[in-house]
Design an enzyme around this catalytic site. Sequence first.
Site: not given
Length: 389
Positions: A109, A196
Amino acid sequence: MNIHEYQAKAVLAEFGVPVPRGKLALSVDEAVAAGESLGGNVCVVKAQIHAGGRGKAGGVRVCKSSDEVRAAASDILGCILVTKQTGPEGKQVNKLYVEEGLNIASEFYLSLLVDRESEKVAFVVSPEGGMDIEDVAEKTPEKILTVAIQSDTISAAESQSMAEFLGLKGEQLFKFADLAARLHKAFCEKDAAMLEINPLILTAEGDLVTLDAKFIVDDNAIYRHPELAELRDLSEEDPRETEAAEHELNYIALDGNIGCMVNGAGLAMGTMDIIQLKGQKPANFLDVGGGVTVDAVCEAFKLLFEDKQVKAILVNIFGGIVRCDIISNGLMEAIKTHPMNVPVIMRLVGTNEAEGRKIVKDAGLDVRWAEDLDQAAEFAAAAAQEVAA
Ligand code: GDP
Ligand code: MN
């Protein structure tokens, strides 16, 4: 403003960020042709909607043949995809993105955001990629590292600390440093509010690739980026909010049934709170702002009158820069085309209060007057309940 994954990847590619090869498809045939032109044994068909969580909802399908691409595209295109992020009503899929399949060795992530506390752009990284980062934050917060970038460019120490936290080694450390620098540059130059990458992957061949990308542009900076403004997809946005934005109204649709019109964000929030206190829910947040015109107020009333969810309207104006007569004249304009179909409760105080009340009273409008906010909320809650009953 949000943009689609395929658009975000195109923006990132301009900065030399590694992204999978992919093609946009607006029909099943286009999707099959896209898969064939990409070559390789595997491709991935991805629903393009402004929401994540598509994988678990069936909106991302790994395909090993043209037949599988055809089946996946037929299933996904035009369907209403309900993911964790769309809300129960879901979102219709109008576009597909077909990408080459990659050999995933690990998923990470990574995101960039503006950290208000440090007043810097910060990276958030975690070795737990492909998962809901909110879950990771709640259950295993030690698996998340936040690094605020101290200068205009990212330092070697900053990128090394992140790469090592992700468990990268050797040559991968340099690849990560290069990737982080490019992402940081893209974020700053494009005035992003959020970027993101979930997941960022390490391929079996040892390359770092952004497999998913969510890119939110700072609305206040869009005027500096006509190339990004072009990417706006109105079909993904609430038409009421789009309409409101055109008239420079600060409007956010909510799920209650008392429509609100207020001046000032603080007063608007206070009004919403007091509606809740009276056992009802606001249908919207609406701050008409200081420099509002009769036309804009008229549009605001139309938005509220057209909203089927709205069972009563609470107007709470504390006249200062906003004059009460402007609000009343806006209402007069609106009812020319949109007759008052729900009870309207008004609390007008401050600048031109008497004029404001007189306009409405002279017109004989069936408006309920409140002396203060508490009473206004009480009246609105009672009216909404009555209509609902
Ligand atoms: P999201 O669920 O909306 O966040 O969509 P993502 O783009 O993150 O895709 C969901 C998941 O699909 C990823 O976490 C991957 O595990 C998987 N996926 C996406 N692209 C590929 C690919 O090229 N190859 C393989 N094997 N899996 C992929
Ligand atoms: Mn994702």
